[in-house]
Write a protein that holds these residues in place. Sequence first.
Motif, PDB file in Angstrom:
ATOM      1  N   THR A  24      -9.122  19.072  16.326  1.00 38.00           N
ATOM      2  CA  THR A  24      -9.702  19.222  15.247  1.00 38.00           C
ATOM      3  C   THR A  24      -8.759  18.987  14.259  1.00 38.00           C
ATOM      4  OG1 THR A  24     -10.468  21.138  14.459  1.00 38.00           O
ATOM      5  CG2 THR A  24     -11.889  19.310  16.071  1.00 38.00           C
ATOM      6  N   GLU A  25      -9.328  17.429  13.254  1.00 32.87           N
ATOM      7  CA  GLU A  25      -8.586  17.556  12.034  1.00 32.87           C
ATOM      8  C   GLU A  25      -9.067  16.884  11.120  1.00 32.87           C
ATOM      9  OE1 GLU A  25      -3.918  15.060  11.234  1.00 32.87           O
ATOM     10  OE2 GLU A  25      -4.857  15.257  12.908  1.00 32.87           O
ATOM     11  N   ILE A  26      -9.222  17.257   9.687  1.00 26.99           N
ATOM     12  CA  ILE A  26      -9.334  16.830   8.131  1.00 26.99           C
ATOM     13  C   ILE A  26      -8.434  16.473   7.833  1.00 26.99           C
ATOM     14  CG2 ILE A  26     -10.040  18.671   7.696  1.00 26.99           C
ATOM     15  CD1 ILE A  26     -12.652  17.382   6.245  1.00 26.99           C
ATOM     16  N   GLU A  27      -8.696  14.588   7.203  1.00 31.33           N
ATOM     17  CA  GLU A  27      -7.106  14.525   6.501  1.00 31.33           C
ATOM     18  C   GLU A  27      -8.104  13.532   5.021  1.00 31.33           C
ATOM     19  OE1 GLU A  27      -4.567  11.132   8.375  1.00 31.33           O
ATOM     20  OE2 GLU A  27      -5.849  10.457   7.718  1.00 31.33           O
ATOM     21  N   GLN A  28      -7.531  13.629   4.393  1.00 32.64           N
ATOM     22  CA  GLN A  28      -7.755  13.268   2.927  1.00 32.64           C
ATOM     23  C   GLN A  28      -7.204  12.351   2.835  1.00 32.64           C
ATOM     24  OE1 GLN A  28     -10.327  13.630   2.080  1.00 32.64           O
ATOM     25  NE2 GLN A  28     -10.345  11.986   0.806  1.00 32.64           N
ATOM     26  N   LEU A  29      -6.894  11.064   1.789  1.00 34.46           N
ATOM     27  CA  LEU A  29      -5.586  10.622   2.259  1.00 34.46           C
ATOM     28  C   LEU A  29      -6.253   9.413   0.871  1.00 34.46           C
ATOM     29  CD1 LEU A  29      -4.355   9.002   4.823  1.00 34.46           C
ATOM     30  CD2 LEU A  29      -3.245  11.020   4.054  1.00 34.46           C
ATOM     31  N   LYS A  30      -4.646   9.596  -0.104  1.00 33.07           N
ATOM     32  CA  LYS A  30      -5.139   8.464  -1.849  1.00 33.07           C
ATOM     33  C   LYS A  30      -5.042   7.184  -1.475  1.00 33.07           C
ATOM     34  CE  LYS A  30      -6.154   8.243  -6.328  1.00 33.07           C
ATOM     35  NZ  LYS A  30      -7.502   7.857  -6.645  1.00 33.07           N
ATOM     36  N   VAL A  31      -5.196   6.646  -1.129  1.00 31.88           N
ATOM     37  CA  VAL A  31      -5.193   4.868  -0.814  1.00 31.88           C
ATOM     38  C   VAL A  31      -5.122   4.250  -2.435  1.00 31.88           C
ATOM     39  CG1 VAL A  31      -5.441   2.994   0.354  1.00 31.88           C
ATOM     40  CG2 VAL A  31      -6.321   5.580   0.970  1.00 31.88           C
ATOM     41  N   ASN A  32      -4.126   3.759  -2.681  1.00 28.56           N
ATOM     42  CA  ASN A  32      -3.246   2.597  -3.584  1.00 28.56           C
ATOM     43  C   ASN A  32      -2.735   1.307  -2.620  1.00 28.56           C
ATOM     44  OD1 ASN A  32      -3.584   4.714  -5.687  1.00 28.56           O
ATOM     45  ND2 ASN A  32      -1.756   5.245  -5.104  1.00 28.56           N
ATOM     46  N   ARG A  33      -3.778   0.236  -2.950  1.00 29.62           N
ATOM     47  CA  ARG A  33      -3.692  -1.112  -1.670  1.00 29.62           C
ATOM     48  C   ARG A  33      -3.472  -2.025  -2.839  1.00 29.62           C
ATOM     49  NH1 ARG A  33      -7.435  -0.624   3.243  1.00 29.62           N
ATOM     50  NH2 ARG A  33      -9.394  -1.105   2.285  1.00 29.62           N
TER      51      ARG A  33
ATOM     52  N   ALA B 115       0.856  -1.128   0.505  1.00 35.39           N
ATOM     53  CA  ALA B 115      -0.159  -0.072   0.643  1.00 35.39           C
ATOM     54  C   ALA B 115       0.918   1.307  -0.481  1.00 35.39           C
ATOM     55  CB  ALA B 115      -0.919  -0.202   1.498  1.00 35.39           C
ATOM     56  N   ASN B 116       0.326   1.964  -1.014  1.00 34.79           N
ATOM     57  CA  ASN B 116       0.866   3.335  -0.415  1.00 34.79           C
ATOM     58  C   ASN B 116       0.032   4.313  -0.830  1.00 34.79           C
ATOM     59  OD1 ASN B 116       3.721   3.709  -1.785  1.00 34.79           O
ATOM     60  ND2 ASN B 116       2.698   2.345  -2.759  1.00 34.79           N
ATOM     61  N   LEU B 117      -0.050   5.363   0.838  1.00 40.03           N
ATOM     62  CA  LEU B 117      -1.180   6.625   1.420  1.00 40.03           C
ATOM     63  C   LEU B 117      -0.422   7.988   1.716  1.00 40.03           C
ATOM     64  CD1 LEU B 117      -1.537   3.475   2.623  1.00 40.03           C
ATOM     65  CD2 LEU B 117      -3.220   4.858   4.199  1.00 40.03           C
ATOM     66  N   TYR B 118      -1.227   8.661   0.898  1.00 40.05           N
ATOM     67  CA  TYR B 118      -0.433  10.365   0.786  1.00 40.05           C
ATOM     68  C   TYR B 118      -1.643  10.849   0.509  1.00 40.05           C
ATOM     69  CZ  TYR B 118      -1.462   9.325  -4.161  1.00 40.05           C
ATOM     70  OH  TYR B 118      -2.066   8.989  -5.630  1.00 40.05           O
ATOM     71  N   GLY B 119      -1.139  12.028   1.004  1.00 46.70           N
ATOM     72  CA  GLY B 119      -2.499  13.419   2.035  1.00 46.70           C
ATOM     73  C   GLY B 119      -2.255  14.738   2.048  1.00 46.70           C
ATOM     74  N   ALA B 120      -3.332  14.968   2.933  1.00 42.80           N
ATOM     75  CA  ALA B 120      -3.276  16.071   3.426  1.00 42.80           C
ATOM     76  C   ALA B 120      -3.775  16.521   4.445  1.00 42.80           C
ATOM     77  CB  ALA B 120      -3.217  17.402   2.287  1.00 42.80           C
ATOM     78  N   SER B 121      -3.664  17.021   5.369  1.00 42.90           N
ATOM     79  CA  SER B 121      -4.812  17.557   6.607  1.00 42.90           C
ATOM     80  C   SER B 121      -4.631  19.206   7.202  1.00 42.90           C
ATOM     81  CB  SER B 121      -5.125  16.097   7.516  1.00 42.90           C
ATOM     82  OG  SER B 121      -3.289  16.699   8.407  1.00 42.90           O
ATOM     83  N   ILE B 122      -5.884  19.108   7.756  1.00 43.86           N
ATOM     84  CA  ILE B 122      -5.767  20.322   7.297  1.00 43.86           C
ATOM     85  C   ILE B 122      -6.432  20.358   9.641  1.00 43.86           C
ATOM     86  CG2 ILE B 122      -7.793  22.568   8.524  1.00 43.86           C
ATOM     87  CD1 ILE B 122      -7.759  22.352   5.376  1.00 43.86           C
ATOM     88  N   LEU B 123      -5.347  21.542  10.247  1.00 41.13           N
ATOM     89  CA  LEU B 123      -5.655  20.531  11.904  1.00 41.13           C
ATOM     90  C   LEU B 123      -5.803  21.955  12.611  1.00 41.13           C
ATOM     91  CD1 LEU B 123      -4.857  18.582  14.637  1.00 41.13           C
ATOM     92  CD2 LEU B 123      -2.736  19.616  14.652  1.00 41.13           C
ATOM     93  N   ALA B 124      -6.883  22.231  13.847  1.00 40.59           N
ATOM     94  CA  ALA B 124      -7.398  23.472  14.299  1.00 40.59           C
ATOM     95  C   ALA B 124      -6.854  22.945  16.020  1.00 40.59           C
ATOM     96  CB  ALA B 124      -8.572  23.866  13.957  1.00 40.59           C
TER      97      ALA B 124
END
Length: 181
Positions: free
Chosen positions: A114-123, A93-102
Amino acid sequence: MKKNFVMNLTFLLVIVFLFGFKSEIYAQENTENKTKSDFWNHVQFGGGFGLGVGNNYADIMVAPSAIYNFNNYVSAGLGLQYNYIKQKDFYNANLYGASILALFNPLEELQISTEIEQLKVNRTFKNNFESNSQDFWNTALFIGLGYRSENITMGMRYNILHKNRDNIYPEAFMPFVRIYF
């Protein structure tokens, strides 16, 4: 799914915007000594690094992030993440992405996040007879509570959007350690 992500991101930014201002109002400001911005004095860098190795198994994670301290109580920032996971002849698997944190610090030792995270998952799952590949986006919305001591915070966070299927996190509750310098 994309619409929900945009709505969640907008909500988070509104919260950060509303709580990010100081309560004091200044009628006059001395501009004589304000030649330099103090932006970088409020920025902290940090993140996480993970390494798990075993018999024919490897899990490597790098997650740098930066936050801006609006005041002693409110911070917000951005993070990046990359994960590589491999179990020989079974899983890759390869996972990559970004998040916004407060981050909200109502007390010096208490941190609410609070954190919203968006990851692209290739497995890819493999066995002796076939191979099954998956390629999808995973969105997580974490609410966390931690104990803070100077620049280190340890605690627990909960993924509100957790689903048992098509999810990369096995449980909704996850421990965390945050370090910012």
